[in-house]
Scaffold this motif. Structure first.
Motif, PDB file in Angstrom:
ATOM      1  N   ASN A 124      49.488  27.355  38.661  1.00  0.00           N
ATOM      2  CA  ASN A 124      49.249  27.657  40.044  1.00  0.00           C
ATOM      3  C   ASN A 124      50.333  28.711  40.419  1.00  0.00           C
ATOM      4  O   ASN A 124      51.605  28.680  39.976  1.00  0.00           O
ATOM      5  CB  ASN A 124      49.652  26.353  40.718  1.00  0.00           C
ATOM      6  N   ASN A 125      50.058  29.566  41.374  1.00  0.00           N
ATOM      7  CA  ASN A 125      51.073  30.310  42.106  1.00  0.00           C
ATOM      8  C   ASN A 125      52.297  29.694  42.662  1.00  0.00           C
ATOM      9  O   ASN A 125      53.499  29.897  42.474  1.00  0.00           O
ATOM     10  CB  ASN A 125      50.703  31.254  42.862  1.00  0.00           C
ATOM     11  N   HIS A 126      51.990  28.339  43.264  1.00  0.00           N
ATOM     12  CA  HIS A 126      53.162  27.878  43.910  1.00  0.00           C
ATOM     13  C   HIS A 126      53.982  27.123  42.894  1.00  0.00           C
ATOM     14  O   HIS A 126      54.923  26.741  43.273  1.00  0.00           O
ATOM     15  CB  HIS A 126      52.495  26.866  44.877  1.00  0.00           C
ATOM     16  N   SER A 154      45.877  34.126  47.165  1.00  0.00           N
ATOM     17  CA  SER A 154      44.749  33.852  47.950  1.00  0.00           C
ATOM     18  C   SER A 154      44.084  32.698  47.204  1.00  0.00           C
ATOM     19  O   SER A 154      43.113  32.009  47.795  1.00  0.00           O
ATOM     20  CB  SER A 154      43.867  35.106  47.814  1.00  0.00           C
ATOM     21  N   THR A 155      44.220  32.577  45.807  1.00  0.00           N
ATOM     22  CA  THR A 155      43.361  31.440  45.037  1.00  0.00           C
ATOM     23  C   THR A 155      44.569  30.728  44.639  1.00  0.00           C
ATOM     24  O   THR A 155      44.104  29.676  43.857  1.00  0.00           O
ATOM     25  CB  THR A 155      42.770  32.051  43.939  1.00  0.00           C
ATOM     26  N   LYS A 238      45.307  35.814  51.996  1.00  0.00           N
ATOM     27  CA  LYS A 238      43.788  35.269  52.577  1.00  0.00           C
ATOM     28  C   LYS A 238      43.249  34.219  51.452  1.00  0.00           C
ATOM     29  O   LYS A 238      43.178  34.649  50.330  1.00  0.00           O
ATOM     30  CB  LYS A 238      42.862  36.569  52.456  1.00  0.00           C
ATOM     31  N   ALA A 239      43.006  33.153  51.972  1.00  0.00           N
ATOM     32  CA  ALA A 239      42.767  32.104  50.932  1.00  0.00           C
ATOM     33  C   ALA A 239      41.243  32.104  50.888  1.00  0.00           C
ATOM     34  O   ALA A 239      40.344  32.536  51.379  1.00  0.00           O
ATOM     35  CB  ALA A 239      42.977  30.751  51.938  1.00  0.00           C
ATOM     36  N   SER A 304      46.882  43.407  39.104  1.00  0.00           N
ATOM     37  CA  SER A 304      46.984  42.661  40.447  1.00  0.00           C
ATOM     38  C   SER A 304      45.313  42.573  40.603  1.00  0.00           C
ATOM     39  O   SER A 304      44.546  42.765  39.671  1.00  0.00           O
ATOM     40  CB  SER A 304      47.379  43.453  41.634  1.00  0.00           C
ATOM     41  N   VAL A 305      45.039  41.900  41.359  1.00  0.00           N
ATOM     42  CA  VAL A 305      43.452  41.220  41.537  1.00  0.00           C
ATOM     43  C   VAL A 305      42.828  42.364  42.346  1.00  0.00           C
ATOM     44  O   VAL A 305      43.095  42.666  43.523  1.00  0.00           O
ATOM     45  CB  VAL A 305      43.310  39.904  42.391  1.00  0.00           C
ATOM     46  N   LYS A 306      41.599  42.899  41.873  1.00  0.00           N
ATOM     47  CA  LYS A 306      40.756  43.864  42.330  1.00  0.00           C
ATOM     48  C   LYS A 306      39.554  43.068  43.080  1.00  0.00           C
ATOM     49  O   LYS A 306      38.820  42.777  42.722  1.00  0.00           O
ATOM     50  CB  LYS A 306      40.090  45.059  41.409  1.00  0.00           C
TER      51      LYS A 306
END
Length: 510
Positions: A124-126, A154-155, A238-239, A304-306
């Motif tokens: 997880n990012n967090h 975002s995810t 953005k979630a 990064s995410v496209k």
């Protein structure tokens, strides 16, 4: 007898040739393969046998998965603390793996899942955001230092990397095939208890609980902070939420761990719990692996995410929303605004339309649309059905990318720790980029993470890093070498900003 011997010899030779071909193919083309393609090669060479989906015997699935679920410990400076508690803590509890807040250097723990034999790990990012040092402990007690390849707030997903070979991995499954009521296992490290396996069922799918980025939500929302907008120019955080809900017991420390089916296939990444106490109360939430695949492959390939966007803002319909809008329909997504030049506008979507289906599947809430869109790239097409003037219309929307990259936004330590302090992701330059910026070497900055060195010193996305400590940079491996040979604690970064101006910044590493 001779014929039998010849047949066996031929079969053996054929098998050896096939295996050798796979090895050559895997080594030569691995860098350009998605994680799913890499896994197909791996499991062709390393088949596994586990219990059937209907079995209540979880021993084989647990034995298959446990070696590849890792324990993650993070350390970060006290200045990187999270501040006050979230307004959602009382209702949903902290993201498990949430950082403790003692004085001095702070520590936290969580879980991760190895998805590639050469050391790529999803978490997880967090769990890892703003971490100075990331230590990964394997089930066999080996310890590695990890670096952050990239993150997607975002995810709430992150991809990290350790230096290893022939590591155990968990097979990527298909979260679309998960059914409510089927048995699942949660594998992680709750309360610092390594390699814990719990069992439960899939309680629900497509849950939007409004936990990701809820503290920054200034958009239309329900009382639970559920995200309800999809636009061409979203906030950075953005979630995208479409959680798999499970009653398998998960607790603080499970964050980033595996949710697997009884075949031992990864169908979700555990991310949050709904709790009044911060501990297990029967409700856990996992990020679907089909969404995670796209995010992780993008991070590895592009840094990064496209992400593609439909280009609408919408309101999730229910009885109250329908009454407020003066309409009779109480399900679907009411289009309240169109982005100028967005994909939806070009496809003929109008303000006041109600999105009722996506790819032929009914849309009841925002997650039904956002999770599908979240798997796609800019330029991909998606079929939606809208209700207008009492009749349904089928439209094909070509997704658009973000209008612009996010604005640009310390150490006698390991390469991984120093790399994490930079707080950026990189990709090698193309020939076109070298020509554009008139450089012979370099890497392009594809992501800048808040609170880290690149963010604080305003080295934005799109910048070119040509040298670090006077050493030419062409790859992430070159960065690793350059930052492990600091002189007098100084870090000198040379490069070109996106507007073409040069910079030569020196930092004192602490």
């Amino acid at each position: 007898m001779k014929k039998v011997g010849l047949t066996l010899l031929t079969a053996f030779a054929g098998g050896a040739m096939a295996l050798g071909t796979y090895k050559i193919f895997e080594k030569k083309y691995a860098d350009n393969m998605t994680f799913e393609e890499r896994q197909k090669v791996y499991f062709t060479n390393n088949p596994v046998t586990v219990s059937s989906a209907g079995s209540v015997d979880f021993t084989q699935a647990a034995a298959t998965v446990t070696p590849a679920v890792v324990y993650i410990r993070t350390t970060y400076s006290s200045q990187q603390g999270n501040g006050g508690s979230s307004p959602f803590d009382d209702m949903f509890g902290d993201f498990f793996g949430q950082r403790m807040r003692p004085r001095g250097p702070q520590q936290a723990s969580g879980s991760g899942v190895i998805i590639s034999p050469d050391g790529y790990i999803v978490t997880n990012n967090h769990v890892v955001e703003k971490a100075d040092k990331i230590t990964v402990n394997l089930n066999d007690h080996r310890t590695f230092q990890a670096k952050v390849v990239g993150t997607d707030p975002s995810t709430d997903l992150a991809l990290i990397k350790i230096s290893g070979n022939d590591l155990p991995i968990v097979k990527l499954g298909n979260s679309d095939d998960a059914k409510v009521g089927e048995w699942v296992l949660a594998v992680g490290n709750p309360f610092n208890l390594n390699s814990t396996v719990t069992a439960g069922i899939v309680s629900a799918k497509g849950r939007n609980i409004g936990i990701i980025g809820s503290e920054n939500n200034d958009e239309d929302s329900s009382p639970f902070g559920m995200r309800q907008r999809q636009s061409q120019q979203p906030r950075l955080n953005k979630a995208i939420e479409s959680f798999i809900q499970t009653d398998a017991a998960i607790n603080p420390g499970n964050s980033g761990g595996a949710l697997v089916n009884t075949k031992g296939e990864l169908i979700g990444i555990n991310a949050a719990i709904a709790s009044h106490t911060g501990s297990y109360e029967g409700y856990g939430f996992a990020i679907p692996i089909n969404l995670a695949k796209k995010v992780l492959n993008d991070i590895k390939q592009f840094g990064s995410v496209k992400r593609g966007y439909i280009g609408v803002s919408f309101r999730e319909l229910n009885d109250d929303a329908a009454k407020d809008l003066g309409i009779s329909r109480n399900t679907g997504l009411y289009v309240s605004e169109l982005v100028d030049g967005g994909g939806a506008e070009a496809a003929g979507v109008r303000k006041g339309d109600i999105i009722t289906k996506v790819e032929g599947n009914p849309v009841y809430e925002s997650s039904d649309l956002q999770e599908r869109v979240g798997r796609l790239q800019p330029g991909d097409k998606i079929n939606i059905t809208v209700l207008r003037d009492g009749s349904e219309k089928n439209l094909t929307v070509t997704l658009k990318g973000e209008a612009a990259a996010p604005k640009s936004a310390a150490v006698s330590k390991s390469a991984e720790e120093l790399f994490n302090k930079l707080g950026a992701s990189f990709q090698p330059l193309t020939k076109e980029q070298k020509a554009k910026f008139r450089v012979n070497n370099g890497v392009v900055v594809t992501q800048v993470r808040p609170g880290r060195l690149f963010y604080e010193t305003e080295i934005p996305v799109g910048s070119i890093i040509t040298n670090i400590n006077k050493q030419p940079i062409n790859s992430v491996a070159d960065i690793d070498k350059a930052i492990t040979n600091l002189r007098n604690g100084n870090l000198i970064i040379t490069g070109v900003y996106p507007d073409g101006t040069s910079f030569n910044n020196m930092f004192q590493v602490q």
